[in-house]
Design a protein around this motif. Structure first.
Motif, PDB file in Angstrom:
ATOM      1  N   THR A  47       0.828  -1.200   0.000  1.00  0.00           N
ATOM      2  CA  THR A  47       0.000   0.000   0.000  1.00  0.00           C
ATOM      3  C   THR A  47       0.866   1.255   0.000  1.00  0.00           C
ATOM      4  O   THR A  47       0.630   2.199  -0.756  1.00  0.00           O
ATOM      5  N   ASP A 157      -6.774  -2.309  -4.052  1.00  0.00           N
ATOM      6  CA  ASP A 157      -6.002  -3.099  -3.091  1.00  0.00           C
ATOM      7  C   ASP A 157      -6.873  -4.221  -2.540  1.00  0.00           C
ATOM      8  O   ASP A 157      -8.086  -4.066  -2.410  1.00  0.00           O
ATOM      9  N   GLU A 158      -6.233  -5.335  -2.218  1.00  0.00           N
ATOM     10  CA  GLU A 158      -6.922  -6.545  -1.739  1.00  0.00           C
ATOM     11  C   GLU A 158      -7.932  -7.008  -2.790  1.00  0.00           C
ATOM     12  O   GLU A 158      -9.065  -7.387  -2.501  1.00  0.00           O
TER      13      GLU A 158
HETATM   14 MG   LIG Z   1      -2.076  -2.976   2.154  1.00  0.00          MG
END
Ligand SMILES: [Mg+2]
Ligand SMILES: Nc1ncnc2c1ncn2[C@@H]1O[C@H](COP(=O)(O)OP(=O)(O)OP(=O)(O)O)[C@@H](O)[C@H]1O
Length: 378
Positions: A47, A157-158
């Motif tokens: 991140t 993200d994810e």
């Molecule tokens: Mg992350």
């Protein structure tokens, strides 16, 4: 004095360590108009790396950059909400004309926006219940990205979460849209390699071969330790080189964990004292004690077979051939098949992670503090 070892939130640039090669590779790949799949073990720095990439002048000055973490989402409705909310919040500071262009395209949500009479702009107060046809709204979102007045980069993200959505064909729908786009590149990130590799590397899957892949590893020891020593020095503090190396080795350089221990050493060791290895040990014990409560409740809620498998892998550190008779016997587990089931469940819950060593999978506990805590308690 502010703690220069950031362990939450966005890291200001002077406190961001290295990642020069990775940053250059990502920027170059985006310039070559390829989508990116960024994976790593949890808490390695994905991140932060994405945020750092977005700060690079060639990106920042030329593109709209969006970032959303879809870990909490379990449906296409939520994905649509997260994507649109992010676009809204990025566009608000760009002014009314830019914002209106986006909102005017969201026909399927028309009537759901509020209005702020003071700033003279619409407010984004869409609720999940307002999204009646998520496929349609998704199309409108992508349509906006395609027609925006600057190139767009959207980091999701994810990303593995989309594989769990109950709606049919989400992967195929997304892929179909993305394939047609010229103005928006995607960075798909995530730590669940299990699912992500399956999504991007199996020929039968919609996202097969659709992104350039980068696996984020530790920051090298020389670079990280020099950086950490400099952060201490700049604050007029001292830490011995052996100590930074010791902290790095404790976690094999796993970014968050090394950083967290040094954060606490910086915060709690007497500023006039030179930080030494014993200070790191004490700091680590304090951290494990503090986290002990939540670890205990995690173990308390865990099915017995999952628990014994997790303990066995924690004790092993890096565990390979986990379904062999040897491993099962050594750790007094029930059977190879029970271990197999437990491992799937633990991977799913992101409590375990693995690396490939040739054809064998080497498993370890995803959270290194949990691993150490288990080894101390069991
Ligand atoms: Mg992350
Ligand atoms: N380049 C860096 N410089 C300094 N600290 C870093 C760096 N990268 C990561 N960290 C530290 O590690 C922590 C975790 O980083 P980050 O949230 O980017 O990891 P992640 O891979 O996205 O984790 P997760 O899998 O949990 O989402 C940061 O909060 C910071 O403390």
């Amino acid at each position: 004095m502010e703690n220069p070892f950031y362990i939450t939130g966005i890291i200001p640039e002077p406190y961001f360590c290295d990642r020069e090669k990775e940053t250059a590779w990502i920027v170059r790949t985006l310039e070559n108009k390829a989508h990116i799949l960024l994976t790593s073990p949890r808490r390695m720095g994905k991140t932060q790396l994405i945020r750092h990439v977005f700060e690079q002048p060639s990106i920042k000055n030329r593109c709209y950059t969006f970032y959303t973490d879809i870990y909490p989402t379990t449906s296409l409705h939520e994905l649509v909400l997260f994507l649109s909310k992010e676009i809204y919040s990025v566009l608000v500071p760009k002014g009314k004309t830019v914002l209106d262009k986006f909102l005017a395209g969201l026909h399927s949500l028309a009537g759901s926006f509020g209005y702020d009479p003071v700033s003279n702009t619409p407010t984004f107060n869409i609720k999940l219940g307002d999204i009646h046809s998520p496929e349609l709204t998704l199309e409108e979102i992508f349509c906006y990205l395609e027609q925006a007045d600057k190139p767009c980069i959207f980091a999701i993200d994810e990303f593995q979460q989309i594989a769990n959505y109950p709606e049919k064909n989400v992967e195929a729908t997304l892929r179909a849209h993305i394939q047609k786009m010229n103005n928006c590149l995607f960075i798909y990130a995530g730590s669940n390699r299990h699912i992500l590799e399956n999504m991007f590397n199996s020929a039968a899957k919609p996202f097969y071969n659709s992104a350039e892949q980068i696996f984020l590893d530790c920051i090298s020891k020389d670079i990280y330790t020099a950086f950490a020593e400099e952060l201490f020095a700049k604050a007029g503090r001292r830490i011995t080189p052996n100590t930074t190396a010791y902290a790095y080795d404790l976690f094999e350089g796993h970014t968050y964990y090394v950083h967290n221990v040094l954060h606490n050493a910086f915060a709690y060791v007497d500023p006039d004292k030179i930080v030494e290895e014993t200070d790191i040990d004490n700091t680590l014990s304090d951290i494990l004690e503090e986290k002990g409560r939540s670890f205990a409740s995690l173990m308390n809620q865990m099915n017995y077979q999952h628990k014994e498998t997790l303990i066995a892998i924690a004790k092993e550190g890096k565990a390979s051939r986990v379904t062999s008779v040897n491993f099962v016997k050594k750790h007094s587990l029930k059977s190879p098949s029970s271990v197999q089931y437990a491992i799937s469940a633990l991977l799913e819950k992101q409590l375990l992670t693995y690396q490939n060593d040739g054809r064998t999978k080497v498993y370890s506990v995803a959270d290194r503090f949990l691993e150490m805590w288990i080894c101390r308690i069991y």
